[in-house]
Every structure is written in structure tokens, then in C-alpha cells.
Design a protein around this motif. Structure first.
Motif, mmCIF file in Angstrom:
data_model
loop_
_atom_site.group_PDB
_atom_site.id
_atom_site.type_symbol
_atom_site.label_atom_id
_atom_site.label_comp_id
_atom_site.label_asym_id
_atom_site.label_seq_id
_atom_site.Cartn_x
_atom_site.Cartn_y
_atom_site.Cartn_z
ATOM 1 N N TRP A 89 30.781 76.759 56.788
ATOM 2 C CA TRP A 89 30.052 77.430 55.705
ATOM 3 C C TRP A 89 30.547 76.947 54.341
ATOM 4 O O TRP A 89 29.758 76.698 53.440
ATOM 5 C CB TRP A 89 30.206 78.936 55.827
ATOM 6 C CG TRP A 89 29.559 79.696 54.703
ATOM 7 C CD1 TRP A 89 30.177 80.398 53.718
ATOM 8 C CD2 TRP A 89 28.152 79.790 54.417
ATOM 9 N NE1 TRP A 89 29.267 80.932 52.857
ATOM 10 C CE2 TRP A 89 28.010 80.574 53.258
ATOM 11 C CE3 TRP A 89 27.007 79.278 55.050
ATOM 12 C CZ2 TRP A 89 26.778 80.872 52.702
ATOM 13 C CZ3 TRP A 89 25.754 79.574 54.494
ATOM 14 C CH2 TRP A 89 25.646 80.357 53.340
ATOM 15 N N GLU A 90 31.840 76.826 54.201
ATOM 16 C CA GLU A 90 32.403 76.393 52.927
ATOM 17 C C GLU A 90 31.940 74.990 52.570
ATOM 18 O O GLU A 90 31.635 74.688 51.411
ATOM 19 C CB GLU A 90 33.937 76.437 53.022
ATOM 20 C CG GLU A 90 34.657 76.066 51.728
ATOM 21 C CD GLU A 90 34.381 77.056 50.596
ATOM 22 O OE1 GLU A 90 34.420 76.621 49.421
ATOM 23 O OE2 GLU A 90 34.118 78.247 50.880
ATOM 24 N N LYS A 91 31.840 74.114 53.581
ATOM 25 C CA LYS A 91 31.481 72.722 53.313
ATOM 26 C C LYS A 91 29.989 72.508 53.188
ATOM 27 O O LYS A 91 29.517 71.770 52.309
ATOM 28 C CB LYS A 91 32.040 71.829 54.414
ATOM 29 C CG LYS A 91 31.765 70.339 54.202
ATOM 30 C CD LYS A 91 32.475 69.478 55.244
ATOM 31 C CE LYS A 91 32.249 67.996 54.963
ATOM 32 N NZ LYS A 91 32.961 67.126 55.949
ATOM 33 N N TYR A 92 29.200 73.152 54.062
ATOM 34 C CA TYR A 92 27.783 72.839 54.149
ATOM 35 C C TYR A 92 26.856 73.927 53.620
ATOM 36 O O TYR A 92 25.674 73.651 53.358
ATOM 37 C CB TYR A 92 27.406 72.527 55.607
ATOM 38 C CG TYR A 92 28.130 71.330 56.184
ATOM 39 C CD1 TYR A 92 27.754 70.036 55.819
ATOM 40 C CD2 TYR A 92 29.176 71.489 57.095
ATOM 41 C CE1 TYR A 92 28.411 68.929 56.364
ATOM 42 C CE2 TYR A 92 29.824 70.389 57.635
ATOM 43 C CZ TYR A 92 29.437 69.115 57.256
ATOM 44 O OH TYR A 92 30.077 68.029 57.800
ATOM 45 N N ARG A 93 27.341 75.147 53.548
ATOM 46 C CA ARG A 93 26.535 76.296 53.099
ATOM 47 C C ARG A 93 25.302 76.490 53.987
ATOM 48 O O ARG A 93 24.232 76.920 53.528
ATOM 49 C CB ARG A 93 26.109 76.181 51.644
ATOM 50 C CG ARG A 93 27.207 75.824 50.675
ATOM 51 C CD ARG A 93 28.393 76.771 50.769
ATOM 52 N NE ARG A 93 28.118 78.108 50.260
ATOM 53 C CZ ARG A 93 29.020 79.096 50.231
ATOM 54 N NH1 ARG A 93 30.247 78.875 50.708
ATOM 55 N NH2 ARG A 93 28.693 80.278 49.749
ATOM 56 N N VAL A 94 25.434 76.160 55.247
ATOM 57 C CA VAL A 94 24.356 76.315 56.237
ATOM 58 C C VAL A 94 24.969 76.851 57.519
ATOM 59 O O VAL A 94 25.971 76.328 57.994
ATOM 60 C CB VAL A 94 23.656 74.970 56.524
ATOM 61 C CG1 VAL A 94 22.778 75.073 57.766
ATOM 62 C CG2 VAL A 94 22.831 74.513 55.335
#
Length: 222
Positions: free
Chosen positions: A216-221
Motif C-alpha cells: 500500500w505504501e509503495k503502490y497505493r493499490v
């Protein structure tokens, strides 16, 4: 990503897109009511059916006349364009099957990509055996002749809260049916290509043991 023809586009969508990714792209773009209500019960006849194409609409209405019961149906199917996706609807729900195997055979010969039926289909076993992507509320053996008929085609129609205009792109899979507004189709398609690519990276990260928080932190998906 560019496509030489619409056939290439729809082939790509069927191979790589899924309804949830399209629905997310539409949500992010401000189109939050483009998924046909799943409570209507319009489901694929087989779970692996996937289809994408431009809507060719048919409107059915009750009609007890027995003379020329298929007049507009014949006209509508005979003029179908390549990569069309039949969207058959009702002015009010009735019990006949408003799509069948012979119609599907004619549609396939015209390179139509499938059918979304807000009602019942006939000849379900034959539709399954020919692997024609059909989405419907269920199956009924009851004929339309003397009960109902197509009263208009290539006209705006509504399924639940979603209005569908002839030529709109529809995508359907086991999750549901999504209509893409014409004015935003290029943006939505490009956004969905990007989203599917991102989700592939997230899937690889999670499969390798990475945490949901990291993804989540890296891709926000998710």
C-alpha cells in the motif's frame, strides 16, 4: 498504449482487463455509477465468459400480436457491425427468452462479441456449447411470438441506474458488467491499463512474502 483497430482493443481488454479494475478506474475519474447493479442478477451463463465491445441496443416490450413477431429483431441483427455487443432490454420484465442460439449464430457470423440480456435467454445449452459470451438473468424456454417483440433498436436504454447509449463500450466478466461513458473512454482505458500493470506488481510483491502495508505504501493499490 495504442491499438491499430478496435478489434485489437477489445481482444486486449478481454485478455487483460477485469470488471473490478475498470470500476476502480471509473471511480477515480468521477464516474461512480457505471456498474450494472449486481442485485439485478444478470450473470454469465458460464463463469469464464468475458466480453468487451460497442453496445448495439434492443428494446423489447409486451405485444400480443402474432403477425411478423420478429420484424425488428431481424432488421437489428442483420445490420450489426463488427465488434458489437448486443444489449437487450425490456420496457417491463416478462417471462419469455429474448435471446437464443439462432440469433447468436447470426450475431457471431457478423463478428459480434457477445450479449448482455436484461431478462432471460433461450437455448442456454446451445449457447454454452458454442461458447458465445452471454450474460442474462437466467434461461426461459418461452418464445416471444405473441407475447413480446423488439419495438426499437439502436436507441438509448437503461439497465437499473445505468444508461447505455448505442456505441458505448461495455465490458463484462464474472464480477459484473461495466459501461464506459463515451466522453471518457480513452482516459478510462489508459487508466485501466496502468492499474492492471500496477496490480500485477502488487501481486508479485505479496506472492513473494511482502506485506500488505508495504504494498500500500509503495503502490497505493490494494
Amino acid at each position: 498504449m495504442t491499438f491499430k483497430t478496435e478489434t485489437e482493443l477489445f481482444d486486449y481488454m478481454e485478455a487483460h482487463f477485469y470488471a473490478a479494475a475498470l470500476a476502480d478506474s471509473l471511480d477515480e475519474t468521477g464516474f461512480r455509477n457505471q456498474v450494472i447493479d449486481p442485485r439485478l442478477g444478470i450473470r454469465p451463463l458460464r463463469s469464464d465468459f468475458v466480453t468487451a465491445g460497442r453496445a448495439a441496443t434492443l428494446l423489447n416490450a409486451p405485444d400480443p400480436r402474432e403477425k411478423d413477431p420478429y420484424e425488428l429483431a431481424i432488421r437489428a441483427v442483420d445490420q450489426l457491425k463488427r465488434d458489437s455487443l448486443i444489449v437487450a432490454t425490456w420496457s417491463e420484465q416478462r417471462e419469455p427468452g429474448i435471446m437464443g442460439e439462432l440469433t447468436a449464430t447470426a450475431m457471431r457470423a457478423r463478428k459480434s462479441r457477445g450479449a448482455v440480456v436484461d431478462g432471460y435467454t433461450r437455448d442456454a445449452r446451445k449457447l454454452l456449447s458454442m461458447s458465445f459470451p452471454t450474460f442474462a438473468r437466467g434461461a426461459s424456454p418461452i418464445d416471444t411470438a405473441g407475447r413480446t417483440r423488439i419495438v426499437d433498436y439502436d436507441c438509448p436504454v437503461r439497465i437499473g441506474h445505468v444508461e447505455i447509449t448505442p456505441g458505448d463500450i461495455l465490458f463484462a466478466d464474472f464480477d459484473g458488467i461495466v459501461a464506459i461513458p463515451k466522453e471518457a473512454e480513452a482516459e478510462i482505458i489508459e487508466k485501466t491499463i496502468e492499474r492492471v500493470t500496477t496490480e500485477n506488481h502488487v501481486r508479485q510483491h505479496l506472492a513473494a512474502g511482502g506485506t500488505m502495508a508495504e504494498a500500500w505504501e509503495k503502490y497505493r493499490v490494494l
